[in-house]
Motif scaffolding. Structure first.
Motif, PDB file in Angstrom:
ATOM      1  N   ARG A  99      47.957  29.761  25.497  1.00 51.66           N
ATOM      2  CA  ARG A  99      48.920  28.664  25.616  1.00 51.66           C
ATOM      3  C   ARG A  99      49.417  28.489  27.049  1.00 51.66           C
ATOM      4  O   ARG A  99      49.961  27.441  27.391  1.00 51.66           O
ATOM      5  N   LEU A 100      49.229  29.513  27.889  1.00 53.84           N
ATOM      6  CA  LEU A 100      49.542  29.341  29.308  1.00 53.84           C
ATOM      7  C   LEU A 100      48.805  28.143  29.885  1.00 53.84           C
ATOM      8  O   LEU A 100      49.268  27.514  30.836  1.00 53.84           O
ATOM      9  N   GLU A 101      47.639  27.838  29.300  1.00 55.41           N
ATOM     10  CA  GLU A 101      46.906  26.637  29.714  1.00 55.41           C
ATOM     11  C   GLU A 101      46.986  25.522  28.691  1.00 55.41           C
ATOM     12  O   GLU A 101      47.149  24.360  29.063  1.00 55.41           O
ATOM     13  N   ALA A 145      49.926  15.272  30.645  1.00 61.25           N
ATOM     14  CA  ALA A 145      49.803  15.445  29.194  1.00 61.25           C
ATOM     15  C   ALA A 145      50.035  16.914  28.868  1.00 61.25           C
ATOM     16  O   ALA A 145      49.615  17.802  29.618  1.00 61.25           O
ATOM     17  N   ASP A 146      50.705  17.186  27.762  1.00 60.10           N
ATOM     18  CA  ASP A 146      51.043  18.566  27.413  1.00 60.10           C
ATOM     19  C   ASP A 146      49.814  19.405  27.130  1.00 60.10           C
ATOM     20  O   ASP A 146      49.717  20.559  27.555  1.00 60.10           O
ATOM     21  N   GLY A 147      48.827  18.854  26.426  1.00 66.00           N
ATOM     22  CA  GLY A 147      47.673  19.631  25.983  1.00 66.00           C
ATOM     23  C   GLY A 147      46.459  19.472  26.870  1.00 66.00           C
ATOM     24  O   GLY A 147      46.531  18.961  27.995  1.00 66.00           O
ATOM     25  N   PHE A 284      48.770  27.167  35.196  1.00 62.48           N
ATOM     26  CA  PHE A 284      47.953  28.318  34.832  1.00 62.48           C
ATOM     27  C   PHE A 284      46.766  27.820  34.015  1.00 62.48           C
ATOM     28  O   PHE A 284      46.909  26.920  33.178  1.00 62.48           O
ATOM     29  N   ASN A 285      45.606  28.427  34.231  1.00 61.82           N
ATOM     30  CA  ASN A 285      44.460  28.226  33.353  1.00 61.82           C
ATOM     31  C   ASN A 285      44.046  29.563  32.785  1.00 61.82           C
ATOM     32  O   ASN A 285      44.218  30.610  33.431  1.00 61.82           O
ATOM     33  N   ALA A 286      43.496  29.544  31.587  1.00 57.81           N
ATOM     34  CA  ALA A 286      43.169  30.772  30.863  1.00 57.81           C
ATOM     35  C   ALA A 286      41.692  31.129  30.961  1.00 57.81           C
ATOM     36  O   ALA A 286      41.172  31.845  30.111  1.00 57.81           O
ATOM     37  N   ARG A 287      41.026  30.641  32.028  1.00 59.77           N
ATOM     38  CA  ARG A 287      39.590  30.879  32.178  1.00 59.77           C
ATOM     39  C   ARG A 287      39.240  30.628  33.644  1.00 59.77           C
ATOM     40  O   ARG A 287      40.074  30.192  34.431  1.00 59.77           O
TER      41      ARG A 287
END
Length: 429
Positions: A99-101, A145-147, A284-287
Motif C-alpha cells: 500500500r506504500l505504492e 489519483a490515489d491508486g 514510494f514504489n513497492a518494486r
C-alpha cells in the motif's frame, strides 16, 4: 534453483537477463513474459500478472524456490500473501505492505505518522471538497489519483481551472477505481531522482540511485508517462543527500512498517526530491522502477539471486552490500506513436534483435510475434535501448547509435535522455 519471474515488461526482461546469469539457477520461468524474455526463460503468456491464484499455482507446480515479482499490479493482487501461505519465498511485499505504492492516501498518512519528510497534502473524494482545497494550495497544483494508474495518474497544473478539470476527469472515472479519491499536494521545487533499497522486513540495504524522465517529449514537455528513459548513477544523489535519505526516509520507513506489523520484504523505491531543505519523498514504489531497473541491472556486478532470496527469507545480514560498476548506464525508451494516451499497436519492428556489441542491451517492453514471426509493437513503451560508458556522454552516444540502427517508423523516442547529468559534466569541465 527454480525461479518464477512475474511480469512482461522491460523491467522484467532486465531481471530475466540478470537472473539467467546466476550459477545458482536451474530453471527460470516467466509469466506472462515477452519475446525478449523468451531468450532467457520459459514463458507462460497465458497467465496474467494480475492472476495471483494461477501464478501461485504455477509456483507450486514448478516447485519454485523463489518468486521474483516485477509489477506492482501483482503485489496489489496479493501474490506475495498466497505464496507465503504455500511456504514459497517471494521477493516482493505483501498486499498490505505494498500500500506504500498502491494507495497514495495511505502512503501520505504513513509518512505523516512517522515524520518522514514529504510535501503537505489533502485527500478528497468529493469534487466540491477538492475544488475548495485548491483555494488553499498554491500553484502549481499537484493532482494525483490515489491508486495505481500505470505512471500516468499525476498532473501538475499551473492554472486553477486546469487543476479543476483534472480533478473532474479523475473523480469522473478516468482511471477507474484508482481515481475514486484524489490527493492534492504542495508543489516541491528541486531535482527528482529514485533511490532503491533491498529490504528484509527489519533492515534496508541501499542499492544506489537513478534518474527517470517522465515527460513524453524533449525538454521535459508533454504528458506524464511511465518513463521515457533513465540513467544511473544519478549525480543529484550526493553522498550527503544519500546518507540523509537513508536515515530519515528509508530506515525510518522499514522500521515503521515492522512496528505496524506490516514487515516490508522486497525492493523499496523512494522517489525523492532534492530540495533546499534536504531530500523529501515524492512517492514510494513497492518494486523496481521501470526503466530504472534496466540501468541498475546493467551496473549490478554481483549475482542478484542470493540478495533476492535473502530478502524473501527475511535475513540480509549474511550478505555484504552488492558491488556496482562505476560506469554510467543510460536507457532510451522507444514508445509507440500516440503514447501515452492512444498508443498505436501492431506496427512492425526490424533490427531490434541484432548484436549491438558488449556495451548495449535491448530489453523488450511491449512486443509480440505475429503469425509470420515478425516482431511487432503490442504496448505503449515497446523497447528499452540501454548502453554503458565511462561517463554519461559515452553511454549516450552508444545508446543513440543503437537506436538509429532499429527500423521502426511506428515509434518515437526522446533525444535528450541524461541531459541533466550531461549539463553537470559540462559545467565541471
Amino acid at each position: 534453483m527454480n525461479i518464477l519471474l512475474v511480469g512482461s515488461g522491460g523491467r522484467e526482461h532486465a531481471l530475466a537477463w540478470k537472473i539467467a546469469q546466476s550459477p545458482l539457477l536451474e530453471r527460470l520461468v516467466c509469466a506472462p513474459g515477452n519475446p525478449g524474455i523468451a531468450r532467457h526463460a520459459e514463458i507462460r503468456p497465458e497467465i496474467r500478472a494480475t492472476d495471483a491464484e494461477k501464478l501461485a499455482s504455477l509456483a507450486r507446480e514448478m516447485r519454485a524456490d523463489l518468486v521474483v515479482v516485477g509489477p506492482e499490479t501483482a503485489l496489489e493482487a496479493g501474490l506475495a500473501d498466497l505464496l507465503a501461505a504455500s511456504g514459497i519465498p517471494c521477493f516482493g511485499p505483501s498486499a498490505r505492505a505494498a500500500r506504500l505504492e498502491t494507495s497514495k492516501a495511505f502512503s501520505k498518512a504513513f509518512m505523516e505518522r512517522h515524520d518522514i519528510p514529504t510535501a503537505g497534502y489533502g485527500v478528497y473524494e468529493r469534487k466540491a471538497d477538492a475544488f475548495a482545497a485548491l483555494k488553499v494550495f498554491k500553484p502549481p497544483y499537484v493532482i494525483k489519483a490515489d491508486g495505481l494508474a500505470a505512471g500516468k495518474g499525476v498532473s501538475i497544473c499551473t492554472e486553477r481551472r486546469d487543476a479543476q478539470a483534472e480533478i473532474e476527469r479523475m473523480l469522473g472515472g478516468r482511471f477507474g477505481q484508482a481515481g475514486a479519491r484524489v490527493v492534492i499536494e504542495e508543489f516541491m521545487d528541486g531535482e527528482e531522482g529514485s533511490l532503491f533499497a533491498l529490504c528484509d522486513g527489519r533492515r534496508a540495504m541501499l542499492l544506489g540511485g537513478a534518474q527517470d524522465h517522465k515527460r513524453a517529449f524533449d525538454g521535459d514537455l508533454g504528458p506524464n508517462t511511465g518513463g521515457m528513459g533513465a540513467y544511473s548513477p544519478a549525480p543529484v544523489f550526493t553522498p550527503e543527500l544519500v546518507e540523509r535519505a537513508r536515515q530519515e526516509i528509508v530506515d525510518t520507513a522499514v522500521a515503521a512498517m515492522a512496528a505496524e506489523n506490516t514487515a516490508y520484504r522486497g525492493v523499496l523505491y523512494a522517489g525523492l526530491m532534492a530540495t533546499t531543505d534536504g531530500p523529501k519523498v515524492v512517492e514510494f514504489n513497492a518494486r523496481f522502477g521501470d526503466p530504472e531497473c534496466q540501468v541498475l541491472m546493467m551496473r549490478w556486478e554481483d549475482d542478484v539471486v542470493p540478495y533476492f532470496l535473502a530478502c524473501a527469507r527475511g535475513d540480509l545480514t549474511r550478505l555484504p552490500p552488492p558491488e556496482f560498476s562505476g560506469d554510467t548506464v543510460i536507457c532510451v525508451v522507444l514508445a509507440a506513436q500516440g503514447y501515452p494516451e492512444s498508443p498505436l499497436e501492431g506496427s512492425i519492428i526490424r533490427g531490434a534483435d541484432q548484436n549491438f556489441g558488449p556495451n548495449v542491451q535491448v530489453f523488450h517492453a511491449g512486443t509480440r510475434r505475429d503469425e509470420e514471426g515478425l516482431l511487432v509493437a503490442s504496448g505503449g513503451r515497446v523497447l528499452n535501448v540501454c548502453a554503458r560508458g565511462r561517463d554519461i556522454a559515452e553511454a549516450r552516444e552508444r545508446a543513440y547509435s543503437a537506436v538509429r540502427k532499429i527500423d521502426w517508423p511506428g515509434g518515437f523516442h526522446r533525444t535528450d535522455i541524461g541531459w541533466r547529468a550531461l549539463e553537470r559534466d559540462d559545467a565541471e569541465t
